[in-house]
Design a protein around this motif. Structure first.
Motif, PDB file in Angstrom:
ATOM      1  N   TYR A 271      -8.827  38.347  22.389  1.00  0.00           N
ATOM      2  CA  TYR A 271      -8.791  39.795  22.228  1.00  0.00           C
ATOM      3  C   TYR A 271      -7.578  40.249  21.420  1.00  0.00           C
ATOM      4  CZ  TYR A 271     -12.272  39.702  25.914  1.00  0.00           C
ATOM      5  OH  TYR A 271     -13.390  39.437  26.646  1.00  0.00           O
TER       6      TYR A 271
ATOM      7  N   LEU B 143     -10.660  39.009  37.117  1.00  0.00           N
ATOM      8  CA  LEU B 143     -10.079  39.401  35.831  1.00  0.00           C
ATOM      9  C   LEU B 143      -9.105  38.373  35.268  1.00  0.00           C
ATOM     10  CD1 LEU B 143      -9.798  41.507  33.580  1.00  0.00           C
ATOM     11  CD2 LEU B 143      -8.033  42.628  34.966  1.00  0.00           C
ATOM     12  N   GLU B 144      -8.250  37.817  36.102  1.00  0.00           N
ATOM     13  CA  GLU B 144      -7.263  36.857  35.589  1.00  0.00           C
ATOM     14  C   GLU B 144      -7.949  35.641  34.968  1.00  0.00           C
ATOM     15  OE1 GLU B 144      -3.134  34.575  36.781  1.00  0.00           O
ATOM     16  OE2 GLU B 144      -4.082  35.881  38.250  1.00  0.00           O
TER      17      GLU B 144
ATOM     18  N   ILE C  68      -6.386  45.086  24.705  1.00  0.00           N
ATOM     19  CA  ILE C  68      -6.918  45.342  26.039  1.00  0.00           C
ATOM     20  C   ILE C  68      -6.627  46.810  26.315  1.00  0.00           C
ATOM     21  CG2 ILE C  68      -6.777  44.824  28.503  1.00  0.00           C
ATOM     22  CD1 ILE C  68      -5.906  41.992  27.752  1.00  0.00           C
TER      23      ILE C  68
ATOM     24  N   ILE D 187      -2.975  41.064  34.254  1.00  0.00           N
ATOM     25  CA  ILE D 187      -2.995  40.924  32.795  1.00  0.00           C
ATOM     26  C   ILE D 187      -1.753  40.191  32.312  1.00  0.00           C
ATOM     27  CG2 ILE D 187      -2.843  42.189  30.606  1.00  0.00           C
ATOM     28  CD1 ILE D 187      -4.719  44.268  31.846  1.00  0.00           C
TER      29      ILE D 187
ATOM     30  N   LEU E 253      -9.673  36.603  31.657  1.00  0.00           N
ATOM     31  CA  LEU E 253      -8.739  36.704  30.524  1.00  0.00           C
ATOM     32  C   LEU E 253      -8.170  35.340  30.141  1.00  0.00           C
ATOM     33  CD1 LEU E 253      -6.862  39.991  31.469  1.00  0.00           C
ATOM     34  CD2 LEU E 253      -8.587  39.666  29.667  1.00  0.00           C
TER      35      LEU E 253
ATOM     36  N   ALA F  43      -2.173  36.560  33.053  1.00  0.00           N
ATOM     37  CA  ALA F  43      -3.234  35.927  32.252  1.00  0.00           C
ATOM     38  C   ALA F  43      -2.829  35.713  30.810  1.00  0.00           C
ATOM     39  CB  ALA F  43      -4.507  36.766  32.324  1.00  0.00           C
ATOM     40  N   ILE F  44      -2.017  36.593  30.250  1.00  0.00           N
ATOM     41  CA  ILE F  44      -1.669  36.481  28.823  1.00  0.00           C
ATOM     42  C   ILE F  44      -0.301  35.842  28.600  1.00  0.00           C
ATOM     43  CG2 ILE F  44      -3.126  38.446  28.217  1.00  0.00           C
ATOM     44  CD1 ILE F  44      -0.588  40.114  27.864  1.00  0.00           C
TER      45      ILE F  44
ATOM     46  N   ARG G 112     -10.381  33.408  28.001  1.00  0.00           N
ATOM     47  CA  ARG G 112     -10.506  33.982  26.658  1.00  0.00           C
ATOM     48  C   ARG G 112      -9.136  34.162  26.001  1.00  0.00           C
ATOM     49  NH1 ARG G 112     -14.458  35.230  29.884  1.00  0.00           N
ATOM     50  NH2 ARG G 112     -16.520  35.871  29.157  1.00  0.00           N
ATOM     51  N   ALA G 113      -8.176  33.353  26.369  1.00  0.00           N
ATOM     52  CA  ALA G 113      -6.823  33.468  25.804  1.00  0.00           C
ATOM     53  C   ALA G 113      -6.887  33.461  24.278  1.00  0.00           C
ATOM     54  CB  ALA G 113      -5.954  32.317  26.303  1.00  0.00           C
TER      55      ALA G 113
END
Length: 168
Positions: A32, A21-22, A35, A50, A25, A53-54, A28-29
């Motif tokens: 989205y 998942l990290e 989430i 999350i 994400l 990642a963000i 795809r920074a």
């Protein structure tokens, strides 16, 4: 077939696991807007991932926690069943269940009562998306009906779905 009922703007992580998942994400920074995570135990599992990642993203997606139901409230009711009484501290259980609540921007509840419970915990951005349906009786008389479709996960013997299935 995964996308048949979904808009083109939705993406399904069908061939990955939480372990990826990290990276998913991070790759795809900024992609989205939202989430959306269903159920508090899943939110607990992915919160740190999350956030990591963000963290460096120029635009941060909104994080929505969809409670599906507040498990602590259900557990409190279950603990009060005659013959099964066990000491239960609802306030403590709610604090544990929503320990990561500060990391979400919005919380979705299934009823006005659960939304009120969440607001009482200090969460102000709570919306209600219920799934109750208006009763639409079948044209056949009751004694002319047959069969039953029961849709619900039965993961443990003391779950509401198991109880409902036994009742039927």
């Amino acid at each position: 077939s995964l996308y048949r009922d979904m808009p083109e703007s939705a993406e399904v992580m069908h061939d990955s696991t939480i372990a990826g998942l990290e990276k998913f994400l991070a790759d795809r920074a900024g992609f989205y807007d939202v989430i959306w995570i269903g159920r508090t135990h899943n939110f607990d599992d992915v919160t740190k991932t999350i956030q990591s990642a963000i963290a460096g993203a120029q635009t941060r997606p909104r994080i929505v926690l969809d409670t599906e139901a507040i498990a602590s409230v259900r557990d409190a009711v279950r603990s009060a069943i005659p013959g099964q009484e066990q000491p239960f501290d609802l306030k403590e259980a709610l604090a544990r269940e929503f320990a990561n609540g500060e990391y979400c921007d919005d919380i979705v509840a299934v009823s006005p009562a659960e939304a009120k419970q969440l607001r009482g915990l200090g969460y102000n951005r709570v919306s209600v998306i219920g799934h109750q349906r208006a009763i639409t009786p079948a044209p056949a008389a009751f004694d002319a009906r047959a069969g039953l479709l029961f849709v619900g996960a039965v993961r443990e013997m003391n779950s509401p779905n198991y109880d409902g299935l036994c009742w039927f």
